[in-house]
Design a protein around this motif. Structure first.
Motif, PDB file in Angstrom:
ATOM      1  N   LEU A 121       0.848  -1.464   0.079  1.00  0.00           N
ATOM      2  CA  LEU A 121       0.023  -0.147   0.051  1.00  0.00           C
ATOM      3  C   LEU A 121       0.869   1.299   0.114  1.00  0.00           C
ATOM      4  O   LEU A 121       0.466   2.329  -0.792  1.00  0.00           O
ATOM      5  N   ARG A 122       1.991   1.122   0.662  1.00  0.00           N
ATOM      6  CA  ARG A 122       3.028   2.445   0.677  1.00  0.00           C
ATOM      7  C   ARG A 122       3.414   2.496  -0.915  1.00  0.00           C
ATOM      8  O   ARG A 122       3.467   3.609  -1.442  1.00  0.00           O
ATOM      9  N   ASP A 157       0.270   6.680   6.980  1.00  0.00           N
ATOM     10  CA  ASP A 157       0.356   7.935   6.139  1.00  0.00           C
ATOM     11  C   ASP A 157       0.059   7.667   4.744  1.00  0.00           C
ATOM     12  O   ASP A 157       0.412   8.578   3.724  1.00  0.00           O
ATOM     13  N   PHE A 158      -0.067   6.511   4.354  1.00  0.00           N
ATOM     14  CA  PHE A 158       0.064   5.960   2.884  1.00  0.00           C
ATOM     15  C   PHE A 158      -1.187   5.284   2.515  1.00  0.00           C
ATOM     16  O   PHE A 158      -1.603   5.250   1.328  1.00  0.00           O
ATOM     17  N   CYS A 159      -2.142   5.370   3.457  1.00  0.00           N
ATOM     18  CA  CYS A 159      -3.602   4.848   2.797  1.00  0.00           C
ATOM     19  C   CYS A 159      -4.728   5.410   4.212  1.00  0.00           C
ATOM     20  O   CYS A 159      -4.310   5.785   5.310  1.00  0.00           O
ATOM     21  N   LEU A 169      -8.391   2.606   0.466  1.00  0.00           N
ATOM     22  CA  LEU A 169      -8.995   2.661   1.805  1.00  0.00           C
ATOM     23  C   LEU A 169      -9.014   1.130   2.456  1.00  0.00           C
ATOM     24  O   LEU A 169      -9.290   0.159   1.737  1.00  0.00           O
ATOM     25  N   PHE A 170      -8.343   0.949   3.443  1.00  0.00           N
ATOM     26  CA  PHE A 170      -8.158  -0.501   4.027  1.00  0.00           C
ATOM     27  C   PHE A 170      -9.318  -0.666   5.239  1.00  0.00           C
ATOM     28  O   PHE A 170      -9.405   0.108   6.232  1.00  0.00           O
ATOM     29  N   LEU A 171      -9.812  -1.733   5.081  1.00  0.00           N
ATOM     30  CA  LEU A 171     -11.057  -1.858   6.332  1.00  0.00           C
ATOM     31  C   LEU A 171     -10.600  -3.051   7.048  1.00  0.00           C
ATOM     32  O   LEU A 171     -10.203  -4.451   6.262  1.00  0.00           O
ATOM     33  N   GLU A 172     -10.260  -3.218   8.192  1.00  0.00           N
ATOM     34  CA  GLU A 172      -9.946  -4.108   9.076  1.00  0.00           C
ATOM     35  C   GLU A 172     -10.820  -4.094  10.195  1.00  0.00           C
ATOM     36  O   GLU A 172     -11.807  -3.495  10.850  1.00  0.00           O
ATOM     37  N   ARG A 173     -11.227  -5.645  10.582  1.00  0.00           N
ATOM     38  CA  ARG A 173     -12.131  -6.150  11.498  1.00  0.00           C
ATOM     39  C   ARG A 173     -11.620  -5.740  12.878  1.00  0.00           C
ATOM     40  O   ARG A 173     -10.403  -6.121  13.202  1.00  0.00           O
TER      41      ARG A 173
END
Length: 365
Positions: free
Chosen positions: A30-31, A60-62, A41-45
């Motif tokens: 992602l960086r 700072d990268f997403c 956009l990262f979605l985490e449970r």
């Protein structure tokens, strides 16, 4: 110049590297995407285990957001439908339900990133559908795989993947580099406890340690049971956050790579630890598996050990000039082909070959 892409990634974890190798893999990728102008956009449970052990709260990268259950993904429907691509990762909690719900939202490009491909295939063969169901494999426009080689053919021919692309792990070269620190250990290993890896770790590190009491060894990783018989000259570090990896590798004369049994059987499955250690200029001693030579040729960019004797011989007989030559060759290969930016370019190029569609996805009963 190609138009920047917007991506939504639903993965196991980005915020915590505790007990998993997914976080560092996602961070490098992602960086790399951000450095090339793409938005993610990262979605985490939000689960207690990772919430209590976070080492990256605000990347700072997403954009990083947490959801409490599968139903909460509806809150992100506009982002999911508006993204150029949506990627679901392996080992996501309630993964089968997550895949079905996201598929029903009809994203423009719908992909799966399997950071555990040989394990996934072995599980599906056993009828174990904890985080992906066999019926769901053909749903994806592309199945991105941690493993390459013959694994890709198996995904398409045995499991019905429409197309399978290799997307190996990578390393952020701005965070893993040569620091010229003093060497503290002759041989080290970084990895959580795994029942199938432990016999190999005992053969390639514990036994050499017992035979070389004057040398120093280290194992960093969580989950090791109390019954592990640590040799006196093997130091154990229960958890090593990513910020300390660079110093850990740079203070080793050699580092050890041990591969999961399913990945040895499948081949072409390089661990992120290989790339991280090589980027730090630390020569790697690895177990043997098919495809390794395509990443690091044996004797030129890596040392391969089958027995305890092999490791003892490398630690006692390999000259300093040869040791450093192996390290230089491996580092050059990593900086050329296995950085986060290199992997991001591979991902985007593959995504651009997929035709955007909002056609209804029919879930196979």
């Amino acid at each position: 110049m190609n138009t920047p892409m917007s991506l939504v990634v639903i993965g196991l974890s980005l915020s915590s590297s505790w007990g998993n190798g997914h976080a560092t893999t996602f961070r490098a990728l992602l960086r790399g995407l951000r450095e090339q102008g793409h938005r993610t956009l990262f979605l985490e449970r939000d689960v207690p285990w990772y919430a209590e052990n976070r080492d990256l709260d605000a990347p700072d990268f997403c954009s990083l957001e947490f959801y409490d259950d599968v139903a909460d993904l509806e809150l992100y429907r506009p982002a999911i439908r508006g993204a150029d691509a949506v990627i679901v990762g392996s080992y996501v909690p309630d993964g089968v339900a997550v895949i079905d719900r996201v598929a029903a939202m009809r994203p423009q490009r719908f992909c799966f990133y399997d950071i555990d491909t040989p394990v996934t295939m072995a599980r599906l063969d056993r009828g174990d559908e904890e985080y992906i169901a066999r019926r769901q494999v053909p749903l994806f426009d592309s199945y991105f795989s941690f493993s390459g080689g013959e694994v890709l053919t198996g995904l398409m021919e045995r499991f019905g993947a429409r197309v399978a692309h290799p997307l190996h792990c990578s390393v952020d070269e701005t965070r893993y580099f040569v620091t010229h620190e003093d060497v503290r250990w002759d041989l080290g290993y970084l990895g959580t406890y795994s029942e199938d890896r432990q016999p190999v770790l005992e053969r390639l590190l514990f036994e050499p340690a017992r035979r070389l009491p004057g040398q120093r060894f280290v194992v960093a990783g969580s989950g090791y049971p109390e019954g592990v018989g640590w040799p006196e000259n093997v130091e154990h570090i229960a958890h090593l956050p990513p910020r300390d990896h660079i110093s850990f590798y740079n203070r080793q004369r050699f580092t050890l790579n041990v591969t999961r049994a399913d990945m040895v059987a499948a081949g072409w499955s390089p661990s992120v630890r290989l790339f991280e250690a090589a980027a730090c200029g630390t020569p790697v001693i690895s177990d043997r598996w098919r495809g390794l030579d395509e990443f690091f040729p044996e004797g030129e960019a890596i040392a391969v050990a089958d027995t305890s004797d092999d490791v003892v011989r490398m630690l006692t007989e390999l000259g300093e000039a040869e040791r450093l030559a192996i390290a230089r060759s491996a580092r050059q290969r990593v900086l050329t082909s296995h950085t986060g930016q290199a992997r991001a370019r591979e991902l985007v190029a593959a995504l651009r070959t997929l035709r955007p569609t909002r056609a209804a996805l029919t879930l196979v009963e």
